[in-house]
Design a protein around this motif. Structure first.
Motif, PDB file in Angstrom:
ATOM      1  N   LEU A   1      40.623   8.475   4.287  1.00  0.00           N
ATOM      2  CA  LEU A   1      39.510   8.224   3.376  1.00  0.00           C
ATOM      3  C   LEU A   1      40.010   8.194   1.938  1.00  0.00           C
ATOM      4  O   LEU A   1      40.447   9.194   1.386  1.00  0.00           O
ATOM      5  N   ARG A   2      39.953   7.052   1.348  1.00  0.00           N
ATOM      6  CA  ARG A   2      40.319   6.872  -0.051  1.00  0.00           C
ATOM      7  C   ARG A   2      39.126   6.215  -0.734  1.00  0.00           C
ATOM      8  O   ARG A   2      38.547   5.262  -0.212  1.00  0.00           O
ATOM      9  N   ILE A   3      38.790   6.714  -1.884  1.00  0.00           N
ATOM     10  CA  ILE A   3      37.641   6.179  -2.607  1.00  0.00           C
ATOM     11  C   ILE A   3      38.159   5.470  -3.852  1.00  0.00           C
ATOM     12  O   ILE A   3      39.036   5.977  -4.545  1.00  0.00           O
ATOM     13  N   ALA A   4      37.607   4.309  -4.136  1.00  0.00           N
ATOM     14  CA  ALA A   4      38.012   3.553  -5.312  1.00  0.00           C
ATOM     15  C   ALA A   4      37.675   4.348  -6.570  1.00  0.00           C
ATOM     16  O   ALA A   4      36.664   5.058  -6.630  1.00  0.00           O
ATOM     17  N   THR A   5      38.514   4.226  -7.569  1.00  0.00           N
ATOM     18  CA  THR A   5      38.310   4.946  -8.830  1.00  0.00           C
ATOM     19  C   THR A   5      36.981   4.577  -9.461  1.00  0.00           C
ATOM     20  O   THR A   5      36.291   5.430 -10.019  1.00  0.00           O
ATOM     21  N   SER A   6      36.588   3.321  -9.362  1.00  0.00           N
ATOM     22  CA  SER A   6      35.310   2.897  -9.947  1.00  0.00           C
ATOM     23  C   SER A   6      34.135   3.601  -9.277  1.00  0.00           C
ATOM     24  O   SER A   6      33.144   3.920  -9.934  1.00  0.00           O
ATOM     25  N   THR A   7      34.252   3.865  -7.973  1.00  0.00           N
ATOM     26  CA  THR A   7      33.187   4.573  -7.266  1.00  0.00           C
ATOM     27  C   THR A   7      33.113   6.026  -7.727  1.00  0.00           C
ATOM     28  O   THR A   7      32.032   6.559  -7.949  1.00  0.00           O
ATOM     29  N   VAL A   8      34.255   6.648  -7.885  1.00  0.00           N
ATOM     30  CA  VAL A   8      34.288   8.037  -8.332  1.00  0.00           C
ATOM     31  C   VAL A   8      33.715   8.151  -9.742  1.00  0.00           C
ATOM     32  O   VAL A   8      32.911   9.044 -10.040  1.00  0.00           O
ATOM     33  N   CYS A   9      34.101   7.230 -10.611  1.00  0.00           N
ATOM     34  CA  CYS A   9      33.629   7.278 -11.999  1.00  0.00           C
ATOM     35  C   CYS A   9      32.131   6.991 -12.103  1.00  0.00           C
ATOM     36  O   CYS A   9      31.479   7.456 -13.043  1.00  0.00           O
ATOM     37  N   ALA A  10      31.584   6.237 -11.169  1.00  0.00           N
ATOM     38  CA  ALA A  10      30.163   5.901 -11.206  1.00  0.00           C
ATOM     39  C   ALA A  10      29.289   6.992 -10.605  1.00  0.00           C
ATOM     40  O   ALA A  10      28.070   6.949 -10.722  1.00  0.00           O
ATOM     41  N   THR A  11      29.893   7.989  -9.972  1.00  0.00           N
ATOM     42  CA  THR A  11      29.134   9.060  -9.351  1.00  0.00           C
ATOM     43  C   THR A  11      28.669  10.053 -10.407  1.00  0.00           C
ATOM     44  O   THR A  11      29.481  10.574 -11.165  1.00  0.00           O
ATOM     45  N   PRO A  12      27.353  10.320 -10.468  1.00  0.00           N
ATOM     46  CA  PRO A  12      26.877  11.279 -11.469  1.00  0.00           C
ATOM     47  C   PRO A  12      27.306  12.700 -11.118  1.00  0.00           C
ATOM     48  O   PRO A  12      27.385  13.067  -9.953  1.00  0.00           O
ATOM     49  N   SER A  13      27.579  13.460 -12.124  1.00  0.00           N
ATOM     50  CA  SER A  13      27.953  14.851 -11.935  1.00  0.00           C
ATOM     51  C   SER A  13      26.704  15.679 -11.689  1.00  0.00           C
ATOM     52  O   SER A  13      25.664  15.442 -12.309  1.00  0.00           O
ATOM     53  N   PRO A  14      26.763  16.677 -10.801  1.00  0.00           N
ATOM     54  CA  PRO A  14      25.602  17.556 -10.613  1.00  0.00           C
ATOM     55  C   PRO A  14      25.234  18.287 -11.898  1.00  0.00           C
ATOM     56  O   PRO A  14      24.086  18.649 -12.106  1.00  0.00           O
ATOM     57  N   PHE A  15      26.217  18.472 -12.773  1.00  0.00           N
ATOM     58  CA  PHE A  15      25.928  19.134 -14.049  1.00  0.00           C
ATOM     59  C   PHE A  15      25.038  18.286 -14.942  1.00  0.00           C
ATOM     60  O   PHE A  15      24.343  18.804 -15.803  1.00  0.00           O
ATOM     61  N   ASP A  16      25.056  16.957 -14.747  1.00  0.00           N
ATOM     62  CA  ASP A  16      24.187  16.083 -15.531  1.00  0.00           C
ATOM     63  C   ASP A  16      22.720  16.291 -15.187  1.00  0.00           C
ATOM     64  O   ASP A  16      21.842  15.942 -15.971  1.00  0.00           O
ATOM     65  N   LEU A  17      22.447  16.839 -14.018  1.00  0.00           N
ATOM     66  CA  LEU A  17      21.067  17.052 -13.574  1.00  0.00           C
ATOM     67  C   LEU A  17      20.469  18.362 -14.100  1.00  0.00           C
ATOM     68  O   LEU A  17      19.266  18.563 -14.019  1.00  0.00           O
ATOM     69  N   LEU A  18      21.324  19.234 -14.609  1.00  0.00           N
ATOM     70  CA  LEU A  18      20.838  20.514 -15.131  1.00  0.00           C
ATOM     71  C   LEU A  18      20.094  20.294 -16.441  1.00  0.00           C
ATOM     72  O   LEU A  18      20.456  19.429 -17.239  1.00  0.00           O
ATOM     73  N   PRO A  19      19.045  21.093 -16.674  1.00  0.00           N
ATOM     74  CA  PRO A  19      18.342  20.949 -17.957  1.00  0.00           C
ATOM     75  C   PRO A  19      19.239  21.428 -19.101  1.00  0.00           C
ATOM     76  O   PRO A  19      20.033  22.346 -18.948  1.00  0.00           O
ATOM     77  N   HIS A  20      19.104  20.760 -20.213  1.00  0.00           N
ATOM     78  CA  HIS A  20      19.879  21.152 -21.389  1.00  0.00           C
ATOM     79  C   HIS A  20      19.199  22.338 -22.061  1.00  0.00           C
ATOM     80  O   HIS A  20      17.993  22.310 -22.298  1.00  0.00           O
ATOM     81  N   PRO A  21      19.938  23.389 -22.359  1.00  0.00           N
ATOM     82  CA  PRO A  21      19.311  24.554 -22.994  1.00  0.00           C
ATOM     83  C   PRO A  21      18.880  24.219 -24.423  1.00  0.00           C
ATOM     84  O   PRO A  21      19.483  23.408 -25.112  1.00  0.00           O
ATOM     85  N   VAL A  22      17.811  24.864 -24.827  1.00  0.00           N
ATOM     86  CA  VAL A  22      17.314  24.695 -26.191  1.00  0.00           C
ATOM     87  C   VAL A  22      18.241  25.490 -27.103  1.00  0.00           C
ATOM     88  O   VAL A  22      18.495  26.673 -26.867  1.00  0.00           O
ATOM     89  N   PRO A  23      18.773  24.856 -28.145  1.00  0.00           N
ATOM     90  CA  PRO A  23      19.681  25.598 -29.013  1.00  0.00           C
ATOM     91  C   PRO A  23      18.946  26.727 -29.737  1.00  0.00           C
ATOM     92  O   PRO A  23      17.800  26.587 -30.151  1.00  0.00           O
ATOM     93  N   ILE A  24      19.630  27.836 -29.861  1.00  0.00           N
ATOM     94  CA  ILE A  24      19.061  28.989 -30.564  1.00  0.00           C
ATOM     95  C   ILE A  24      19.282  28.782 -32.054  1.00  0.00           C
ATOM     96  O   ILE A  24      20.412  28.555 -32.490  1.00  0.00           O
TER      97      ILE A  24
END
Length: 61
Positions: free
Chosen positions: A28-51
């Motif tokens: 199983l090898r995944i193309a680099t373009s596929t890996v780069c297009a995959t969203p990070s789970p961290f992108d789904l986290l809410p952004h904290p309100v700055p103090i």
């Protein structure tokens, strides 16, 4: 190509006739373009309100 098309890894294992998933993972090898297009789970986290910074105390002279 099957993995990039969204085919389940278990199904790929069965199609290749492997008993072990570790054997299938060697192929199983995944193309680099596929890996780069995959969203990070961290992108789904809410952004904290700055103090806001603490107010500076008044300067006494």
């Amino acid at each position: 190509h099957l993995l990039e098309a969204g085919t389940d890894v278990r199904r790929i294992q069965l199609l290749m006739g492997h008993r072990s998933l570790s054997t299938t993972s060697r192929y199983l090898r995944i193309a680099t373009s596929t890996v780069c297009a995959t969203p990070s789970p961290f992108d789904l986290l809410p952004h904290p309100v700055p103090i806001p910074p603490a107010p500076t105390p008044p300067a006494y002279f």
